[in-house]
Enzyme design. Structure first.
Site, PDB file in Angstrom:
ATOM      1  N   ASP A 139      22.643  37.141  61.947  1.00 45.70           N
ATOM      2  CA  ASP A 139      23.013  36.321  62.984  1.00 45.70           C
ATOM      3  C   ASP A 139      23.026  37.124  64.399  1.00 45.70           C
ATOM      4  O   ASP A 139      23.094  36.398  65.433  1.00 45.70           O
ATOM      5  CB  ASP A 139      24.470  35.560  62.813  1.00 45.70           C
ATOM      6  CG  ASP A 139      24.331  34.692  61.752  1.00 45.70           C
ATOM      7  OD1 ASP A 139      23.230  34.056  61.645  1.00 45.70           O
ATOM      8  OD2 ASP A 139      25.126  34.449  60.928  1.00 45.70           O
ATOM      9  N   GLY A 184      27.025  37.960  53.869  1.00 46.02           N
ATOM     10  CA  GLY A 184      25.891  37.527  53.719  1.00 46.02           C
ATOM     11  C   GLY A 184      24.976  38.597  53.572  1.00 46.02           C
ATOM     12  O   GLY A 184      25.086  39.686  54.250  1.00 46.02           O
ATOM     13  N   ARG A 199       2.475  15.598  66.960  1.00 41.93           N
ATOM     14  CA  ARG A 199       3.729  15.696  66.302  1.00 41.93           C
ATOM     15  C   ARG A 199       4.873  16.400  67.247  1.00 41.93           C
ATOM     16  O   ARG A 199       4.540  17.363  67.903  1.00 41.93           O
ATOM     17  CB  ARG A 199       3.602  16.058  64.799  1.00 41.93           C
ATOM     18  CG  ARG A 199       3.445  14.774  64.304  1.00 41.93           C
ATOM     19  CD  ARG A 199       3.214  15.304  62.733  1.00 41.93           C
ATOM     20  NE  ARG A 199       2.885  14.230  61.715  1.00 41.93           N
ATOM     21  CZ  ARG A 199       2.450  14.068  60.602  1.00 41.93           C
ATOM     22  NH1 ARG A 199       2.367  15.233  59.953  1.00 41.93           N
ATOM     23  NH2 ARG A 199       2.065  12.906  60.153  1.00 41.93           N
TER      24      ARG A 199
HETATM   25  P1  ATP Z   1      28.194  37.126  57.498  1.00 43.64           P
HETATM   26  O1  ATP Z   1      28.225  37.200  58.977  1.00 43.64           O
HETATM   27  O2  ATP Z   1      26.885  37.578  57.024  1.00 43.64           O
HETATM   28  O3  ATP Z   1      28.735  35.766  57.062  1.00 43.64           O
HETATM   29  P2  ATP Z   1      30.665  38.391  56.901  1.00 43.64           P
HETATM   30  O4  ATP Z   1      31.027  39.715  56.619  1.00 43.64           O
HETATM   31  O5  ATP Z   1      31.354  37.822  58.189  1.00 43.64           O
HETATM   32  O6  ATP Z   1      29.080  38.233  57.137  1.00 43.64           O
HETATM   33  P3  ATP Z   1      32.385  36.710  55.361  1.00 43.64           P
HETATM   34  O7  ATP Z   1      32.353  35.996  54.141  1.00 43.64           O
HETATM   35  O8  ATP Z   1      33.095  36.258  56.620  1.00 43.64           O
HETATM   36  O9  ATP Z   1      31.191  37.508  55.564  1.00 43.64           O
HETATM   37  O10 ATP Z   1      33.308  37.969  54.961  1.00 43.64           O
HETATM   38  C1  ATP Z   1      33.024  38.578  53.728  1.00 43.64           C
HETATM   39  C2  ATP Z   1      34.272  39.086  53.221  1.00 43.64           C
HETATM   40  O11 ATP Z   1      35.165  40.020  53.601  1.00 43.64           O
HETATM   41  C3  ATP Z   1      35.175  37.866  52.604  1.00 43.64           C
HETATM   42  O12 ATP Z   1      34.595  37.440  51.196  1.00 43.64           O
HETATM   43  C4  ATP Z   1      36.743  38.607  52.455  1.00 43.64           C
HETATM   44  O13 ATP Z   1      36.447  39.330  51.264  1.00 43.64           O
HETATM   45  C5  ATP Z   1      36.587  39.651  53.608  1.00 43.64           C
HETATM   46  N1  ATP Z   1      37.402  38.968  54.673  1.00 43.64           N
HETATM   47  C6  ATP Z   1      36.778  37.886  55.526  1.00 43.64           C
HETATM   48  N2  ATP Z   1      37.710  37.609  56.377  1.00 43.64           N
HETATM   49  C7  ATP Z   1      38.837  38.370  56.107  1.00 43.64           C
HETATM   50  C8  ATP Z   1      40.187  38.403  56.707  1.00 43.64           C
HETATM   51  N3  ATP Z   1      40.348  37.695  57.807  1.00 43.64           N
HETATM   52  N4  ATP Z   1      40.952  39.148  56.058  1.00 43.64           N
HETATM   53  C9  ATP Z   1      40.538  39.742  54.951  1.00 43.64           C
HETATM   54  N5  ATP Z   1      39.537  39.890  54.475  1.00 43.64           N
HETATM   55  C10 ATP Z   1      38.485  39.074  54.955  1.00 43.64           C
END
Ligand code: ATP
Length: 326
Positions: free
Chosen positions: A131, A14, A166
């Site tokens: 978050d 995100g 409200r």
């Molecule tokens: P936010 O907290 O804002 O959602 P985030 O980094 O947690 O950010 P995710 O969509 O969970 O967002 O992860 C971003 C990218 O990281 C995923 O699209 C994927 O490419 C990679 N990723 C997430 N989880 C895994 C995993 N378990 N193994 C390998 N790659 C992963």
């Protein structure tokens, strides 16, 4: 491992206000230390597609105050597989990239951790998510701006709620974590705060309203984290309506406006510190770690630890919600 000469930087998951300030700090710290810098566009997808562009000191001019991310971000399914990560590795090698800074959330760090188990290009993470749900750091980039956005919106809702007697259920982001709800709720004087980490807290809302009625409260604001077990603000308002006699009930879902906007001063400063520290960590030979802030000091936290543990709510704030509404 030889000395690092060229680093890549990407934003993943995100988007969050302040990511540009972090990209800027990474780029300029690297250049200051004589390194070349490559921007990897669209998160891990950009590694797999070799979507790289060189970054210079001027490439990040006029970006510190801008929301979003100049490198774009993405979710990338292919990076979840060993085959996808091997393609990413081959592309990084071919481009001469020998260290990577990943700015993102815990999903991004899970991917980075797996990559470093399989391949020998070091990754260092910078926590970037509105978050604030990453274990091992008190703070994540974008959280402060999102909080200020929510508080500004709730203050406006309060004006109209008071004028018309409200009750508003205001839904804020937080699919699995109530940090935004808790901090914005305290900061905006919310009468109740509903969070995923606390079960059954909606039971007390009608009692709280009775208390408020006794002292002739003219408005009530209930902050609801989107991921609460009640199913969000609309569902909760519908369920409680029969108990909320004497109030007109309204729902406001703040949605994606919480992600946008110019970063706050705190987000800019912390993103600058963390971006700088990430490059310093790579130069020190670190890998598979996140740079974080604990008690306003830079710390290094292994990815494995950051993604495994759950970051709890600030208990003092939880304890004072009801006291402040007595
Ligand atoms: P936010 O907290 O804002 O959602 P985030 O980094 O947690 O950010 P995710 O969509 O969970 O967002 O992860 C971003 C990218 O990281 C995923 O699209 C994927 O490419 C990679 N990723 C997430 N989880 C895994 C995993 N378990 N193994 C390998 N790659 C992963």
């Amino acid at each position: 491992m030889g000395k690092i000469k060229k680093i890549g930087v990407l934003t993943s998951g995100g988007d969050a206000p302040g990511m540009n300030a972090a990209i800027r700090a990474v780029t300029r710290t690297a250049i200051y230390n004589g390194l070349e810098v490559v921007g990897i566009r669209h998160g891990y997808q950009g590694m797999i597609n070799a979507n790289f562009k060189p970054l210079y000191a001027h490439s990040v001019s006029d970006t510190i105050q801008r929301g979003g991310t100049i490198l774009k971000t993405a979710r990338c399914e292919a990076f979840r597989t060993p085959q996808g990560r091997k393609i990413a590795y081959d592309n990084l090698r071919a481009a001469g990239i020998d260290g990577v800074v990943v700015i993102g959330g815990d999903g991004s760090f899970k991917g980075a951790s797996l990559f470093n188990e399989e391949h020998n290009i070091p990754f260092v993470g910078v926590p970037g998510t509105i978050d604030n749900d990453i274990y091992g750091t008190d703070y994540t980039i974008g959280y402060d701006t999102a909080l200020n956005t929510v508080v500004e919106a709730v203050d406006k809702i309060r004006d109209t709620a008071s004028a018309l007697n409200r009750m508003f259920f205001v839904e804020v982001m937080g699919a699995e974590a109530g940090h935004i709800a808790l901090f914005s709720g305290i900061a905006s004087g919310a009468e109740a705060i509903i969070m995923p980490e606390i079960k059954g807290e909606a039971r007390d809302i009608s009692k709280m309203i009775e208390t408020g009625n006794k002292r002739k409260k003219s408005s009530n604001i209930i902050i609801v984290a989107e991921g609460d077990e009640e199913g969000g603000a609309i569902a909760l308002a519908e369920r409680l309506k029969p108990q909320l006699k004497g109030y007109e009930v309204r729902v406001a879902i703040l949605g994606h406006l919480q992600r946008g906007g110019s970063p706050s001063a705190l987000d800019r400063v912390n993103a600058s510190r963390l971006g700088n520290a990430a490059v310093e960590a790579l130069l020190d030979g670190q890998q598979s770690v996140m740079v974080g802030l604990q008690n306003n000091e830079i710390v290094l936290v292994p990815f494995k630890k950051a993604v495994k543990q759950h970051k709890g709510l600030n208990q003092h704030l939880v304890d004072i919600i009801d006291i402040l509404n007595v």
